[in-house]
Scaffold this active site. Structure first.
Site, short mmCIF file in Angstrom:
data_model
loop_
_atom_site.label_atom_id
_atom_site.label_comp_id
_atom_site.label_asym_id
_atom_site.label_seq_id
_atom_site.Cartn_x
_atom_site.Cartn_y
_atom_site.Cartn_z
N GLY A 12 0.77 -1.24 0.00
CA GLY A 12 0.00 0.00 0.00
C GLY A 12 0.80 1.29 0.00
O GLY A 12 0.27 2.34 0.34
N THR A 13 2.08 1.23 -0.42
CA THR A 13 2.83 2.50 -0.42
C THR A 13 2.28 3.46 -1.49
O THR A 13 2.28 4.67 -1.28
CB THR A 13 4.34 2.28 -0.63
OG1 THR A 13 4.57 1.71 -1.91
CG2 THR A 13 4.92 1.40 0.47
N ARG A 91 -4.71 -8.55 -9.54
CA ARG A 91 -5.79 -9.34 -10.09
C ARG A 91 -6.20 -8.70 -11.41
O ARG A 91 -6.18 -7.47 -11.51
CB ARG A 91 -6.97 -9.25 -9.12
CG ARG A 91 -7.75 -10.48 -8.93
CD ARG A 91 -8.75 -10.26 -7.82
NE ARG A 91 -8.36 -10.95 -6.61
CZ ARG A 91 -8.54 -12.24 -6.40
NH1 ARG A 91 -9.12 -12.98 -7.30
NH2 ARG A 91 -8.15 -12.79 -5.27
N ILE A 92 -6.57 -9.54 -12.38
CA ILE A 92 -6.99 -8.97 -13.66
C ILE A 92 -8.43 -8.48 -13.52
O ILE A 92 -9.30 -9.20 -13.02
CB ILE A 92 -6.87 -10.03 -14.78
CG1 ILE A 92 -5.40 -10.42 -14.94
CG2 ILE A 92 -7.45 -9.51 -16.09
CD1 ILE A 92 -5.20 -11.65 -15.78
N HIS A 109 2.43 0.46 -13.20
CA HIS A 109 3.24 -0.75 -13.39
C HIS A 109 4.72 -0.40 -13.23
O HIS A 109 5.17 0.61 -13.78
CB HIS A 109 2.98 -1.36 -14.77
CG HIS A 109 3.72 -2.64 -14.96
ND1 HIS A 109 3.33 -3.81 -14.35
CD2 HIS A 109 4.87 -2.92 -15.63
CE1 HIS A 109 4.20 -4.76 -14.65
NE2 HIS A 109 5.13 -4.25 -15.43
C1 GAR Z 1 3.94 -1.42 -7.14
O1 GAR Z 1 5.31 -1.46 -7.45
C2 GAR Z 1 3.11 -1.54 -8.39
O2 GAR Z 1 3.68 -0.90 -9.49
C3 GAR Z 1 3.09 -3.03 -8.59
O3 GAR Z 1 2.86 -3.53 -7.31
C4 GAR Z 1 3.55 -2.70 -6.37
C5 GAR Z 1 2.63 -2.39 -5.21
O4 GAR Z 1 3.33 -1.73 -4.19
N1 GAR Z 1 2.06 -3.43 -9.53
C6 GAR Z 1 2.24 -4.39 -10.44
O5 GAR Z 1 3.25 -5.06 -10.52
C7 GAR Z 1 1.08 -4.57 -11.40
N2 GAR Z 1 1.42 -5.48 -12.43
P1 GAR Z 1 2.54 -0.99 -3.02
O6 GAR Z 1 1.52 -2.00 -2.49
O7 GAR Z 1 3.58 -0.66 -2.00
O8 GAR Z 1 1.89 0.22 -3.61
#
Ligand code: GAR
Length: 191
Positions: A12-13, A91-92, A109
């Protein structure tokens, strides 16, 4: 005031970066709902701290994806949400949500799409030995990490980088780019 939902599955950052940027920059938008598909995700604690309402969805409790997404849609309607920001939602998105929020769902992404799509964008770029990777914000469509690109920011991979140092720089870039894109779309009336 525009109402948005953020969907997240994990740490969740990005959720925090978006929510704080909205508050600090006084953007005319409210995070009206966090939708999370894991009941023990760290993002839930962060949402509670930021006083964002939470909807936890357990996909296993529904007969199929369409039914689960309909349950999410009901909550989005109740919260009067008009746009969705995916922030580490692993999730898609299916046709039920896509149909109701066409061109209103954004994703972030951690790579320069179309390169390194999927769940391990940072690691895949690091292992591939490329000199540059980055971050992409895009509208989503029915495929994984595809859909029209809104903004990208390159991040160099340095000779001395470890996966951990690269991850840290990618996340820092995400935390700047996603709120900036949101602010820009709101300003242009595109969200
Ligand atoms: C982030 O780096 C986001 O870009 C990635 O998940 C991470 C979530 O971090 N998303 C994907 O890889 C989508 N394909 P967070 O929970 O700390 O925001």
């Amino acid at each position: 005031m525009k109402k948005i939902a953020i969907f997240a599955s994990g740490t969740g950052t990005n959720f925090v970066a978006l929510t704080k940027a909205i508050q600090q920059q006084h953007l005319p938008v409210t995070v009206s709902l966090l939708v999370c598909d894991h009941e023990d995700a760290q993002v839930l604690q962060r949402a509670a701290e930021l006083k964002v309402p939470i909807f936890v969805i357990n996909f296993k409790a529904y007969p199929n994806k369409a039914a689960a997404e309909q349950a999410i849609l009901d909550q989005l309607a109740k919260a009067e949400v008009t746009a969705i920001l995916l922030a580490g939602y692993m999730r898609i998105i299916g046709p039920t949500l896509l149909g109701a929020y066409t061109n209103k769902i954004l994703n972030i992404h951690p790579a320069l799409l179309p390169n390194f799509p999927g769940a391990h964008g940072i690691e895949d770029a690091f292992k591939a030995g490329v000199k540059t990777t980055g971050v992409t914000v895009h509208y989503i469509d029915a495929a994984v990490d595809s859909g029209p690109i809104i903004a990208q920011k390159a991040v160099p991979i340095l000779a001395e980088d470890t996966l951990a140092t690269l991850e840290a720089r990618i996340h820092e870039t995400e935390h700047q780019l996603y709120p900036a894109v949101l602010a820009d779309l709101i300003k242009k009336g595109d969200l």
